[in-house]
Write a protein that holds these residues in place. Structure first.
Motif, short mmCIF file in Angstrom:
data_model
loop_
_atom_site.label_atom_id
_atom_site.label_comp_id
_atom_site.label_asym_id
_atom_site.label_seq_id
_atom_site.Cartn_x
_atom_site.Cartn_y
_atom_site.Cartn_z
N GLY A 94 4.34 5.80 -13.14
CA GLY A 94 3.33 6.73 -12.64
C GLY A 94 3.99 8.01 -12.15
N GLY A 95 3.34 8.69 -11.24
CA GLY A 95 3.92 9.89 -10.67
C GLY A 95 3.38 11.19 -11.22
N GLY A 96 2.47 11.11 -12.18
CA GLY A 96 1.84 12.32 -12.70
C GLY A 96 2.55 12.89 -13.91
N VAL A 97 2.02 14.00 -14.38
CA VAL A 97 2.56 14.69 -15.55
C VAL A 97 2.73 16.17 -15.22
CG1 VAL A 97 1.58 13.08 -17.23
CG2 VAL A 97 0.25 15.06 -16.51
N ASP A 98 3.49 16.85 -16.06
CA ASP A 98 3.65 18.30 -15.99
C ASP A 98 4.06 18.75 -14.58
OD1 ASP A 98 2.94 18.35 -18.69
OD2 ASP A 98 0.82 18.62 -18.23
N ASP A 99 3.17 19.48 -13.90
CA ASP A 99 3.52 20.05 -12.60
C ASP A 99 3.11 19.16 -11.42
OD1 ASP A 99 0.79 20.38 -12.79
OD2 ASP A 99 0.79 22.46 -12.11
N GLU A 100 2.83 17.88 -11.68
CA GLU A 100 2.45 16.97 -10.60
C GLU A 100 3.69 16.26 -10.05
OE1 GLU A 100 -2.00 15.54 -11.82
OE2 GLU A 100 -0.35 14.56 -12.86
N ASP A 101 3.66 15.98 -8.76
CA ASP A 101 4.71 15.22 -8.10
C ASP A 101 4.01 14.21 -7.20
OD1 ASP A 101 7.12 14.30 -7.12
OD2 ASP A 101 7.40 15.96 -5.72
N ILE A 102 3.68 13.06 -7.77
CA ILE A 102 2.81 12.09 -7.13
C ILE A 102 3.60 10.85 -6.73
CG2 ILE A 102 0.88 10.52 -7.57
CD1 ILE A 102 -0.28 12.72 -9.38
N GLU A 103 3.36 10.40 -5.51
CA GLU A 103 3.94 9.15 -5.01
C GLU A 103 2.87 8.07 -5.09
OE1 GLU A 103 5.75 7.29 -0.85
OE2 GLU A 103 5.09 9.38 -0.91
N VAL A 104 3.20 6.92 -5.66
CA VAL A 104 2.27 5.80 -5.77
C VAL A 104 2.42 4.92 -4.53
CG1 VAL A 104 1.58 3.81 -7.17
CG2 VAL A 104 2.48 5.86 -8.29
N LEU A 105 1.29 4.58 -3.92
CA LEU A 105 1.28 3.76 -2.70
C LEU A 105 0.46 2.50 -2.94
CD1 LEU A 105 0.32 6.57 -0.15
CD2 LEU A 105 2.63 5.77 -0.68
N GLU A 106 1.06 1.36 -2.74
CA GLU A 106 0.30 0.11 -2.73
C GLU A 106 0.16 -0.30 -1.27
OE1 GLU A 106 -0.09 -3.91 -5.31
OE2 GLU A 106 1.94 -3.41 -4.67
N LEU A 107 -1.07 -0.31 -0.78
CA LEU A 107 -1.32 -0.55 0.64
C LEU A 107 -2.19 -1.77 0.85
CD1 LEU A 107 -2.29 3.11 1.67
CD2 LEU A 107 -0.11 1.95 2.11
N PRO A 108 -1.86 -2.59 1.85
CA PRO A 108 -2.80 -3.64 2.24
C PRO A 108 -4.13 -2.99 2.65
CG PRO A 108 -0.67 -3.97 3.28
CD PRO A 108 -0.63 -2.61 2.65
N PHE A 109 -5.23 -3.59 2.25
CA PHE A 109 -6.53 -3.00 2.53
C PHE A 109 -6.77 -2.76 4.02
CE2 PHE A 109 -11.27 -3.32 2.83
CZ PHE A 109 -11.55 -2.11 2.22
N PRO A 110 -6.42 -3.71 4.91
CA PRO A 110 -6.63 -3.42 6.34
C PRO A 110 -5.86 -2.18 6.81
CG PRO A 110 -6.25 -5.77 6.01
CD PRO A 110 -5.95 -5.09 4.70
N GLU A 111 -4.67 -1.98 6.26
CA GLU A 111 -3.90 -0.79 6.63
C GLU A 111 -4.58 0.48 6.11
OE1 GLU A 111 0.48 1.27 5.96
OE2 GLU A 111 0.22 -0.84 5.44
N ALA A 112 -5.10 0.44 4.90
CA ALA A 112 -5.80 1.60 4.34
C ALA A 112 -7.01 1.95 5.20
CB ALA A 112 -6.21 1.34 2.89
N MET A 113 -7.76 0.94 5.62
CA MET A 113 -8.93 1.20 6.47
C MET A 113 -8.49 1.74 7.83
SD MET A 113 -11.48 0.74 4.53
CE MET A 113 -12.87 0.78 5.64
N ALA A 114 -7.38 1.24 8.37
CA ALA A 114 -6.87 1.78 9.64
C ALA A 114 -6.43 3.23 9.47
CB ALA A 114 -5.70 0.92 10.13
N MET A 115 -5.91 3.57 8.28
CA MET A 115 -5.49 4.95 8.01
C MET A 115 -6.68 5.90 7.94
SD MET A 115 -2.49 4.07 5.25
CE MET A 115 -1.79 5.71 5.04
N VAL A 116 -7.83 5.39 7.51
CA VAL A 116 -9.05 6.20 7.55
C VAL A 116 -9.43 6.44 9.01
CG1 VAL A 116 -11.53 6.24 7.05
CG2 VAL A 116 -9.92 5.42 5.30
#
Length: 192
Positions: A145-167
């Protein structure tokens, strides 16, 4: 009863990144009275977004990338955590999210569920976003992953409870991502 609109002026202001136009129009309200208004409308095309979720691990796949508008609006490093998404270009919404998932996360998407479509900022932007969700497994990973061309993307796999806490604590502030995470909770795909 629908409103009657008479466009008086349609002027191109910019055609650099996307199209920005100035509209002056008369709006005839349902009570028959008239009102002249002026709006600038940003046309960037329509898009699609996808929440990738893993029921076995109770995780979601999100991405982090730099977003200039957030930087100029006070986001110190301009980085935003988001669900993968992209502009349709000439693709259908489903083709778009399959392409974006592969480019941004490196995962080849199987069966997808169309959730709904929504205008995310209708006061000034024409874009309609098509929302999807799909389950993923590690075996579907095709590349880093990480995107194409001018993209610089970081892929994150997060536990769902952590993602909800981040919201809740403001680490995730992207509207489409918040909506998709809430859909995962409402539909019972994952547990918080």
């Amino acid at each position: 009863m629908s409103l009657k609109i008479n466009i008086i002026e349609n002027r191109l202001l910019s055609d650099h990144w996307f199209v920005l136009r100035k509209y002056v129009y008369d709006l005839v309200r349902k009570d028959g009275t008239g009102l002249r208004q002026m709006r600038e409308v940003y046309d960037r095309g329509n898009g699609a977004t996808l929440l990738l979720y893993n029921t076995a691990t109770n995780c979601v796949l999100l991405i982090r990338q730099f977003r200039m508008p957030t930087f100029v609006n006070g986001n110190p490093d301009g980085m935003l955590i988001e669900a993968c998404a992209g502009l349709l270009d000439l693709d259908s919404p489903e083709e778009c999210i399959r392409r974006e998932a592969m480019e941004e996360t490196g995962y080849k998407v199987g069966e997808v569920t169309k959730l709904f479509s929504a205008y995310m900022s209708p006061g000034g932007v024409t874009e309609q976003v098509h929302f999807f969700a799909a389950a993923y497994q590690d075996s579907q990973r095709d590349n880093a992953g990480g995107g194409v061309d001018d993209e610089d993307i970081e892929v994150l796999e997060l536990p769902f409870p952590e993602a909800m806490a981040m919201v809740a604590d403001g680490r995730i502030q992207d509207g489409k991502t918040i909506i998709l995470l809430q859909q995962a909770l409402i539909n019972g795909w994952l547990t918080a």
